[in-house]
Design a protein around this motif. Structure first.
Motif, PDB file in Angstrom:
ATOM      1  N   ARG A  18       0.830  -1.206   0.000  1.00  0.00           N
ATOM      2  CA  ARG A  18       0.000   0.000   0.000  1.00  0.00           C
ATOM      3  C   ARG A  18       0.864   1.256   0.000  1.00  0.00           C
ATOM      4  O   ARG A  18       0.496   2.261  -0.606  1.00  0.00           O
ATOM      5  N   GLN A  30       1.940   1.776  -3.512  1.00  0.00           N
ATOM      6  CA  GLN A  30       0.816   2.341  -4.278  1.00  0.00           C
ATOM      7  C   GLN A  30       0.622   3.803  -3.946  1.00  0.00           C
ATOM      8  O   GLN A  30       0.369   4.625  -4.823  1.00  0.00           O
ATOM      9  N   ALA A  67       0.771   5.840  -6.977  1.00  0.00           N
ATOM     10  CA  ALA A  67      -0.563   6.076  -7.548  1.00  0.00           C
ATOM     11  C   ALA A  67      -0.860   7.558  -7.609  1.00  0.00           C
ATOM     12  O   ALA A  67      -1.363   8.061  -8.590  1.00  0.00           O
ATOM     13  N   TYR A  87       5.165  -5.542  -4.770  1.00  0.00           N
ATOM     14  CA  TYR A  87       4.126  -6.367  -5.379  1.00  0.00           C
ATOM     15  C   TYR A  87       4.687  -7.725  -5.790  1.00  0.00           C
ATOM     16  O   TYR A  87       3.978  -8.723  -5.821  1.00  0.00           O
ATOM     17  N   ALA A 118      -6.785  -5.037  -4.016  1.00  0.00           N
ATOM     18  CA  ALA A 118      -5.546  -4.742  -3.296  1.00  0.00           C
ATOM     19  C   ALA A 118      -5.417  -3.254  -2.974  1.00  0.00           C
ATOM     20  O   ALA A 118      -4.661  -2.882  -2.084  1.00  0.00           O
ATOM     21  N   ASP A 137      -7.568   5.019  -5.965  1.00  0.00           N
ATOM     22  CA  ASP A 137      -6.763   4.133  -6.795  1.00  0.00           C
ATOM     23  C   ASP A 137      -7.604   2.983  -7.331  1.00  0.00           C
ATOM     24  O   ASP A 137      -7.500   2.620  -8.516  1.00  0.00           O
ATOM     25  N   GLU A 145      -9.787   4.049 -10.236  1.00  0.00           N
ATOM     26  CA  GLU A 145      -9.047   4.200 -11.492  1.00  0.00           C
ATOM     27  C   GLU A 145      -8.868   2.846 -12.168  1.00  0.00           C
ATOM     28  O   GLU A 145      -9.007   2.716 -13.384  1.00  0.00           O
ATOM     29  N   ARG A 146      -8.569   1.847 -11.355  1.00  0.00           N
ATOM     30  CA  ARG A 146      -8.397   0.502 -11.922  1.00  0.00           C
ATOM     31  C   ARG A 146      -9.715  -0.037 -12.459  1.00  0.00           C
ATOM     32  O   ARG A 146      -9.750  -0.694 -13.503  1.00  0.00           O
TER      33      ARG A 146
END
Lengths: 477, 547
Positions: free
Chosen positions: A194, A197, A201, A276, B82, B112, B115-116
């Motif tokens: 996380r 991300q 992200a 990941y 996830a 997030d 978006e996926r």
């Protein structure tokens, strides 16, 4: 070419008998202008549990005034250990502190020193057992000071990271080093996936052209515009208590928008390590060390790539850590409950010395904690700030714990280490022992002062009738 | 205030009724205001109507969210789960966690995930056709060329109607059209952008409950039919109502208690209801934590992912059929059969059962039979300890079976040292330990992963308290819990918490008691309890919201 400065007389001569003149930026004293333009400094708090056994930490020569010649004790030596591929640390990068006091729980019937101490580490007060800190932590105080002055322009205001394996509402105070306000822990990332991300992200694909990133940001902003509109429309239909619930969502949307606004093409590519691809290596019990490595890697990245200037890193207070799958725990030791806290309390009186298995295991954890702290410092030292100096020199890093020495449960004799030079405001290479005559709050004030916070103070809205307030720095720091 | 009908027929009892009636065992029920003879106990809940609930803005649980996203877009949770952060509070149901509001971390993770989802929804021509509702090559809903604006607007209107569970406004459609048109040259990527915006907008993520005045009560509002249907679907299936359910609901009388009961009776026959019960017991008894169970490998070399899955399967299988008419919920506590595979048979020291899972009769086996003798429950109730722990297990039984709120131990508890005698003598320790340790002792015949272990001394367990009892091993605990009124009340409370996403309050004490009485009167039937609950004023009525 130097910028001409206007004098009031010059302006008056030209404008006649004007009485009230506009305040022109050029007329402001140079120091004030420089301060207004100063970007936020870099400040990190780093929490490790169970303190240090004094003989392994406090140089016997240390005094309240500080000394520059002292014995390099075991834990200081640990910080000076070389690591392949990273620059060495020097004593001049560090200041070793001992003998600071904390404050125990306000309810005397309540004895959770570890929890109280964890919150003391960053707020100088014990906090409420189930709800946490009574006010902001020192990193957030600093962050908000610079944010209010428009000096914070990184994609993230701050970043809180932790190494822990589970959560329980019973031990709420143990999980957070950063507190955004009273009873408000800062969002804290304990999962490397996380965290990865989160860092990437929000920034979009760090690879690719600036143009691609601008398109990504535009798309995201347009989506958030609609979401915000929907919040406004729905809000109009709700009662008071429901609006409060929706506010939390709106707060998240605004935070996302702010981050997008602050985004600029990130010159740093993502690190080669990608959690990941490695979940099995850290997401189970007994992978404490590997998780710490991943978390430190990402945490350091956030600073070296200027994604943030303020952060906290916490090792859960002596909590569940796993079994003898850990490389740093010797296979020679009997296989039992591998938890630093329990090992610390299993040391029999008089056995606080090398060779006692519980003492050795407790110290093996401390060495492990310090190892990753050392790696973080070295990554900062290896990075170069815009000033040309190392990022570590431009930073201030505060290492501490929740008590002086875990087995004692005492909220006295807290150790602390300061690393970095805070851009020149802090001189390294000293050892201090305040003999419990100074409080953690005074240390926090010193830290804020070194960072450039004016009128620094640590204030907590506690259950006692008076507000807990520290506004006096450590005298000799 | 006029008297209300109550789930248990207390109103039918008279002063002279001093004995058993419809499960009100050993209690005398006296209507309020009626003088009672000396020495007769007064039921404080007599005549007290069921307390309404509060109409709170509820965030969709992850279960409901993923089901809704799949229904809207065809995108399954693998594409984005996830991104959604795991929420803390492992001892709470996920419905409770969702109702604690949206943390910043959750909102960021959802961004997030959205978006996926948006990308996945239009990733392939097949996905696009699924999203837009036609075969694009020659279908009328394609977004290319001159059709883009009209067809995109039509798609947006359909998506919003399904996502927001109401007709969209022209403003919303206009805004979404503008959102995607300004940033996407490709119309299908634009459709993905629309999806991304909708699945993270609060009108989709939150359920708003609205009530209206009713002749039945003047102190609360009756949930409007749409809101009641949503509450029913979330409580019984864990999902928002789909189009099929909404169509069926047009023939239901959701404005009356009997109508709600009949609707719920139909819904409980749907496989989704059984799946939702499985989720409930998985979270309730911590069985959902089994895949993450941690033990020192060298001490438990056979404990691998497969054995943990088997443990979970066995324990959950005890609740198969829990919703069947006439089935007692507590059959899971007292079962004299087990559904096991060869891995578990070996774990228990039983004969192999052959391939797959088989139902095995346990007869009078002294240490196996029922939930509290399963390796799954015995493992998760032991926490993360490598050795059997009387405190952990005792605490688990207290909380999960008896719904006792035992204060948590301070983290420095172990530093206080001392054996059982010390802990029971110290005033700051005894209050909790005398309630926990004796229970755990009754389960000391099982090691940290639920296999039998040699144990010195008696393993008689004891629950202290007004309804206390003694027991021997897991089957004994199950038998006593099946008879315990506190355990019965705990079932009611857990069903309440699970369905409503909040704990019952002190003000709702009588409502809980009424449901408990019905639960007992109906033979401890989970189905009867659920039907009584959804037909109660607690479920159907809400307190007026503050302006």
């Amino acid at each position: 070419m130097s910028t001409p400065r206007l004098s009031r007389r010059t302006l008056l001569r030209g404008a006649g008998a004007a009485v009230a003149l506009p305040f022109l930026e050029a007329m402001a004293p140079r120091s004030a202008r420089a301060q207004a333009a100063q970007a936020a400094p870099r400040f990190i708090t780093f929490f490790i549990p169970n303190g240090f056994h004094a003989p392994l930490w406090t140089p016997p020569e240390a005094t309240a005034a500080g000394v520059t010649t002292f014995t390099t004790t075991r834990w200081l030596q640990t910080l000076l250990t070389p690591d392949a591929g990273l620059p060495d640390l020097a004593l001049t990068d560090l200041n070793a502190l001992s003998g600071l006091r904390g404050t125990g729980d306000f309810d005397p019937a309540f004895n959770d020193s570890h929890g109280a101490g964890t919150v003391n580490f960053s707020t100088a007060a014990p906090g409420d057992r189930y709800r946490g800190a009574y006010g902001k932590s020192v990193d957030i105080v600093a962050r908000d000071f610079f944010k209010a002055r428009g000096a914070l322009d990184t994609p993230r205001d701050s970043l809180a990271v932790a190494v822990q394996n589970f959560e329980s509402p019973d031990w709420f105070r143990h999980y957070y080093a950063s507190w955004a306000g009273k009873f408000q822990p800062a969002p804290t990332f304990s999962d490397p996936v996380r965290l990865y991300q989160e860092l990437f992200a929000a920034s979009g694909a760090a690879q690719g052209s600036a143009d691609a990133l601008r398109r990504t940001l535009a798309r995201r902003k347009s989506v958030l515009d609609f979401v915000r509109s929907d919040v406004t429309r729905l809000n109009a239909q709700l009662g008071a208590s429901d609006r409060v619930r929706l506010d939390a969502h709106l707060h998240g949307v605004r935070e996302l928008e702010r981050r997008l606004m602050a985004m600029s093409p990130n010159l740093c590519g993502p690190p080669p390590m990608n959690p990941y691809s490695q979940p099995s290596q850290y997401d189970a019990w007994g992978r404490y060390s590997r998780k710490a490595e991943l978390q430190v890697e990402l945490f350091a990245y956030a600073f070296t790539c200027d994604l943030t200037r303020f952060g906290s890193f916490l090792y859960f207070g002596g909590g569940e850590t796993g079994g003898p799958d850990e490389g740093f725990l010797s296979q020679r030791w009997p296989q039992e409950d591998w938890q630093q806290h329990n090992q610390a309390h299993a040391i029999a009186p008089g056995q606080h010395r090398d060779g006692d298995v519980h003492y050795d295991v407790m110290n093996a954890f401390t060495a492990e904690h310090l190892k990753w702290f050392r790696v973080l410092l070295k990554k900062l030292k290896a990075a170069t700030a815009p000033s040309g100096k190392s990022l570590l020199d431009e930073s201030l890093v505060y290492l501490g714990s929740e008590m002086g020495y875990g087995p004692t449960h005492s909220l006295e004799s807290f150790p602390a280490l300061l690393a970095g030079k805070a851009g020149g405001a802090l001189t390294g290479g000293r050892a201090f022992d305040f003999e419990n005559r100074q409080h953690l709050g005074n240390l926090h004030v010193s830290l804020l002062q070194k960072l450039g916070v004016t009128s620094p103070r640590m204030e907590q809205d506690t259950p006692t009738s008076t507000r807990t307030l520290y506004d006096t720095p450590l005298p000799a720091l | 205030m006029t008297p209300r009908s109550l789930p248990c027929s207390r109103a039918a009892l008279s002063l002279t009724f001093a004995a058993v009636a419809l499960g009100c065992v050993g209690e005398v029920r006296t209507p309020k205001g009626v003088p009672q003879p000396p020495g007769v106990e007064v039921d404080p809940c007599a005549g007290v109507p069921a307390a309404p609930s509060t109409a709170e803005l509820k965030r969709l649980t992850v279960t409901a969210l993923t089901a809704a996203v799949t229904a809207l877009t065809g995108v399954g949770p693998d594409a984005y789960a996830a991104s959604l952060p795991a929420l803390p509070a492992p001892n709470a149901f996920d419905s409770e966690r969702a109702n604690r509001g949206a943390s910043l971390q959750y909102t960021l993770g959802l961004f997030d995930a959205a978006e996926r989802i948006g990308r996945a929804a239009v990733a392939t021509p097949a996905a696009q056709a699924r999203l837009l509702g036609c075969t694009l090559a020659d279908g009328p809903c394609g977004l290319d060329g001159a059709r883009r604006e009209a067809n995109t607007r039509a798609f947006i209107a359909r998506l919003l109607a399904a996502a927001y569970r109401r007709a969209p406004t022209a403003e919303e459609v206009d805004e979404l059209w503008a959102t995607q048109a300004s940033v996407e040259a490709d119309p299908y990527e634009g459709a993905g952008r629309v999806v991304q915006a909708v699945v993270q907008s609060p009108s989709f993520l939150f359920v708003v409950e609205r009530g209206e005045a009713s002749a039945e009560r003047d102190d609360a509002l009756l949930l409007v039919p749409d809101a009641l249907l949503e509450r029913l679907a979330l409580a019984l299936w864990g999902e928002l109502p789909d189009a099929s359910l909404r169509a069926r609901a047009t023939g239901w009388e959701l404005g009356t208690a009997s109508g709600v009961r009949a609707a719920a009776d139909e819904m409980l026959d749907d496989p989704r209801a059984n799946a939702h019960v499985e989720r409930m017991v998985g979270q309730w008894f911590r069985l959902a934590q089994l895949p993450g169970l941690s033990r020192t490998q060298a001490l438990f070399p056979t404990l691998d992912a497969e054995l943990k899955r088997s443990m979970q399967t066995e324990a959950l299988a005890l609740f198969d059929g829990a919703l069947e008419r006439g089935a007692a919920f507590t059959e899971a506590y007292t079962a004299r059969r087990a559904v096991i595979d060869d891995r578990l048979a070996a774990h228990y020291g039983l004969a192999p059962v052959g391939p797959g899972f088989r139902s095995v009769e346990l007869g009078g086996h002294p240490t196996r039979g029922g939930l509290f003798a399963t390796a799954g429950f015995l493992s998760v109730s032991n926490g993360n300890r490598d050795h059997s722990n009387v405190v952990k297990r005792g605490n688990a039984v207290r909380q999960l079976v008896l719904c006792d709120d035992v204060p948590p131990a301070p983290p420095n508890a172990e530093a206080m040292g001392g054996g059982e005698g010390d802990l029971h003598a110290r005033p700051d320790c005894a209050a909790c330990h005398v309630r926990m340790d004796p229970i755990g002792k009754g389960l000391e015949g099982y090691d940290a992963v639920g296999a039998e272990q040699a144990h010195a001394g008696p393993t008689l367990g004891r629950v202290v308290g007004r309804d206390g009892f003694e027991f021997s091993a897991g089957p004994g605990l199950g038998a006593e819990a099946a008879r315990s009124s506190q355990a019965h009340a705990c079932v009611v409370k857990q069903v309440w918490r699970w369905s409503m996403g909040v704990r019952d309050t002190d003000a709702q004490r009588c409502s809980v008691e009424g449901l408990r009485a019905t639960f007992v009167a109906q033979g401890l039937s989970l189905r009867a309890l659920v039907l009584a609950f959804v037909a109660s004023d607690t479920f159907r009525f809400v307190l007026p919201e503050s302006p």
